[in-house]
Design an enzyme around this catalytic site. Structure first.
Site, PDB file in Angstrom:
ATOM      1  N   ASP A   1      -8.438  27.573  69.961  1.00  9.03           N
ATOM      2  CA  ASP A   1      -8.008  26.578  70.955  1.00  9.03           C
ATOM      3  C   ASP A   1      -9.139  26.328  71.955  1.00  9.03           C
ATOM      4  OD1 ASP A   1      -6.463  24.855  72.465  1.00  9.03           O
ATOM      5  OD2 ASP A   1      -5.492  26.446  73.609  1.00  9.03           O
TER       6      ASP A   1
ATOM      7  N   ALA B   1     -15.146  39.710  76.218  1.00 10.81           N
ATOM      8  CA  ALA B   1     -15.702  38.644  77.068  1.00 10.81           C
ATOM      9  C   ALA B   1     -17.005  38.151  76.445  1.00 10.81           C
ATOM     10  CB  ALA B   1     -15.930  39.164  78.479  1.00 10.81           C
TER      11      ALA B   1
ATOM     12  N   ARG C   1       2.665  28.034  71.038  1.00 10.72           N
ATOM     13  CA  ARG C   1       2.643  29.493  71.255  1.00 10.72           C
ATOM     14  C   ARG C   1       3.914  30.109  70.659  1.00 10.72           C
ATOM     15  NH1 ARG C   1      -0.484  28.597  76.527  1.00 10.72           N
ATOM     16  NH2 ARG C   1       1.346  27.842  77.606  1.00 10.72           N
TER      17      ARG C   1
ATOM     18  N   PHE D   1     -10.786  31.706  72.620  1.00  8.40           N
ATOM     19  CA  PHE D   1     -10.656  30.794  73.771  1.00  8.40           C
ATOM     20  C   PHE D   1      -9.317  31.087  74.472  1.00  8.40           C
ATOM     21  CE2 PHE D   1     -12.942  28.719  70.305  1.00  8.40           C
ATOM     22  CZ  PHE D   1     -14.133  28.347  70.898  1.00  8.40           C
TER      23      PHE D   1
ATOM     24  N   CYS E   1      -8.321  19.409  71.842  1.00  8.60           N
ATOM     25  CA  CYS E   1      -7.689  18.701  72.969  1.00  8.60           C
ATOM     26  C   CYS E   1      -8.597  17.582  73.466  1.00  8.60           C
ATOM     27  CB  CYS E   1      -7.341  19.683  74.089  1.00  8.60           C
ATOM     28  SG  CYS E   1      -8.760  20.541  74.765  1.00  8.60           S
TER      29      CYS E   1
ATOM     30  N   ASP F   1     -12.737  35.392  75.110  1.00 11.62           N
ATOM     31  CA  ASP F   1     -13.065  34.260  75.982  1.00 11.62           C
ATOM     32  C   ASP F   1     -14.440  34.520  76.584  1.00 11.62           C
ATOM     33  OD1 ASP F   1     -11.121  31.910  77.470  1.00 11.62           O
ATOM     34  OD2 ASP F   1     -13.042  32.362  78.416  1.00 11.62           O
TER      35      ASP F   1
HETATM   36  N1  SAH Z   1      -5.641  28.843  74.651  1.00 10.62           N
HETATM   37  C1  SAH Z   1      -5.554  28.822  76.085  1.00 10.62           C
HETATM   38  C2  SAH Z   1      -6.305  27.676  76.725  1.00 10.62           C
HETATM   39  C3  SAH Z   1      -7.763  27.587  76.357  1.00 10.62           C
HETATM   40  S1  SAH Z   1      -8.736  26.814  77.573  1.00 10.62           S
HETATM   41  C4  SAH Z   1      -4.083  28.830  76.497  1.00 10.62           C
HETATM   42  O1  SAH Z   1      -3.169  28.873  75.650  1.00 10.62           O
HETATM   43  O2  SAH Z   1      -3.825  28.804  77.702  1.00 10.62           O
HETATM   44  C5  SAH Z   1     -10.335  27.052  76.954  1.00 10.62           C
HETATM   45  C6  SAH Z   1     -10.960  28.413  77.250  1.00 10.62           C
HETATM   46  O3  SAH Z   1     -12.135  28.525  76.452  1.00 10.62           O
HETATM   47  C7  SAH Z   1     -11.414  28.667  78.681  1.00 10.62           C
HETATM   48  O4  SAH Z   1     -10.787  29.815  79.200  1.00 10.62           O
HETATM   49  C8  SAH Z   1     -12.939  28.880  78.594  1.00 10.62           C
HETATM   50  O5  SAH Z   1     -13.410  29.926  79.456  1.00 10.62           O
HETATM   51  C9  SAH Z   1     -13.100  29.288  77.164  1.00 10.62           C
HETATM   52  N2  SAH Z   1     -14.408  29.019  76.523  1.00 10.62           N
HETATM   53  C10 SAH Z   1     -15.171  27.914  76.619  1.00 10.62           C
HETATM   54  N3  SAH Z   1     -16.228  27.979  75.781  1.00 10.62           N
HETATM   55  C11 SAH Z   1     -16.117  29.174  75.121  1.00 10.62           C
HETATM   56  C12 SAH Z   1     -16.886  29.825  74.110  1.00 10.62           C
HETATM   57  N4  SAH Z   1     -17.970  29.247  73.591  1.00 10.62           N
HETATM   58  N5  SAH Z   1     -16.459  31.013  73.655  1.00 10.62           N
HETATM   59  C13 SAH Z   1     -15.355  31.607  74.165  1.00 10.62           C
HETATM   60  N6  SAH Z   1     -14.599  31.029  75.131  1.00 10.62           N
HETATM   61  C14 SAH Z   1     -14.974  29.844  75.605  1.00 10.62           C
END
Ligand code: SAH
Length: 391
Positions: free
Chosen positions: A295, A275, A210, A226, A335, A248
């Protein structure tokens, strides 16, 4: 002294991995067990010639013993305090904790010699997460060791293992703290809700990535997909990005992102949240953002899901390569522990070929110093990322 209930004898030749300090004893390596241990018990492990190899937690399954000690001498009660102190000293020495950062991972499972235990610290509150019955059984001992090490820098310990272990209940083992709770990471502020949030409440593993994103965000447009708590979005705004879009699929995550943006004093007009599913969002975007962050959650949690996951990573990266402006940057991550560095790289290459754009690799990213990987347990490496420059 730790009390053991059984001795596990390995088959001839199967002591080799334990002698190389690998902490897992697989069921197939076991010749016989003297005693009748129940899940979570401490057991001793010996080789076929009855030489003591170490001590660990027993749990019926593919990984039958997780070793916490590689010595023939029975560990004493201080084992947790010693390991947690050593973990803390490593964080302090490697400057993870500073006047600008008061949240960090104190214990990262096997990487800190404590398989099955995660401890994250959020500005005075430690959140413990057990992944094995042995760690669950020893939770009070571990909480004592945390208190001993962190002393007056923490006031509460929350034990959160309901989602990871059937027998566990979430509870405070010390004090109590209201959520959400504010932490600072490289000077950026975030609300943390360990009671309702994913995992222990925050993805500390992306801290240094970040920061790097922040360094590239001044005056440019950024798309954070994400986004969860909006970590990358907050860094981009604090660094002077001209526009930030956060995506997200979860409305709850979008709400968290909005609140974190406000917490950092930004006008909601400088930022827009969506969203929606990232794949849907990217579908009609072309040459639109200077920087894009990908991510996603682990697309493959098990080996069987690997092929499908690779297709997901390829599609996602190819879409972002279309949506990024010329001379733009993509931060792309995986991850999934079962997808190794090379496989991830190859998948991004195939997305690049599909996009037909000229792309350079500027950086290879990984998990930070408070998520250490034991050299003897390469399975601990899970986060990998690439910074791409798209012409
Ligand atoms: N980048 C974030 C962590 C990501 S965790 C950080 O720095 O903290 C992964 C996230 O992806 C979750 O919040 C989940 O709700 C979201 N997610 C999962 N599948 C998704 C999709 N198809 N489209 C958008 N978001 C999604």
């Amino acid at each position: 002294m730790i009390k053991t209930t059984a001795t596990v004898f390995l088959k001839q030749g199967r002591e080799a991995s334990v002698k190389r300090f690998h902490p897992w004893v697989f069921s197939g390596a076991i010749e016989r067990i003297d005693g009748t241990p129940t899940d979570g018990d401490w057991v001793e492990v010996k080789d076929s010639r009855k030489q003591g190899l170490g001590y660990g937690h027993y749990q019926k399954g593919t990984i039958t013993v997780r070793l916490l000690s590689f010595s023939a001498i029975v560990p004493d009660e201080k084992i947790y305090a010693e390991k947690i102190k050593a973990a803390y000293n490593q964080r302090a020495f490697t400057k993870v904790i500073s006047e600008h950062t008061n949240c960090f991972r104190l214990v990262h499972g096997e990487g800190d010699g404590l398989p099955g235990m995660i401890i994250d610290v959020y500005n005075g509150v430690a959140v413990m997460q057990a992944h094995t019955v042995g760690m669950h059984n020893d939770r009070h001992r571990i909480a004592e060791a945390i208190k001993e090490t962190l002393f007056d820098t923490i006031h509460s310990i929350y034990y959160k293992s309901q989602g990871t272990l059937q027998s566990a209940e979430n509870e405070y083992l010390l004090g109590m703290s209201t959520v959400p709770h504010v932490v600072t990471e490289h000077g950026n502020k975030f609300y943390i809700d360990w009671e309702e949030g994913q995992k222990t409440g925050f993805f500390l593993d992306q801290r240094e990535n970040r920061k790097l994103l922040g360094e590239m965000s001044k005056g440019v447009s950024v798309l954070n997909t994400f986004c969860y708590t909006g970590g990358f979005s907050v860094y981009a705004l604090n660094a002077g990005a001209s526009l930030v879009h956060s995506v997200d699929a979860s409305a709850k995550a979008i709400d968290l992102t909005r609140r974190n943006i406000e917490l950092n004093g930004f006008d909601p007009l400088q930022h827009e949240c969506f969203a929606v599913d990232t794949f849907d969002f990217l579908k009609d975007k072309k040459d639109q953002y200077d920087v894009i962050i990908l991510d996603p959650p682990a697309f493959a949690k098990h080996k069987d899901a690997k092929h499908q996951a690779m297709k997901g990573y390829q599609r996602l990266n190819a879409e972002a390569m279309r949506a990024v402006k010329s001379n733009g940057i993509i931060f792309t991550f995986s991850c999934s522990q079962v997808v190794d560095k090379q496989l991830f790289y190859d998948t991004v290459v195939s997305a690049a070929l599909q996009s037909g754009r000229e792309i350079k690799v500027l950086d290879h990213l990984c998990q930070p110093a408070d998520h250490p990987v034991s050299m003897y347990h390469p399975e601990g490496e899970y986060l990998k990322g690439l910074v791409l420059y798209v012409s």
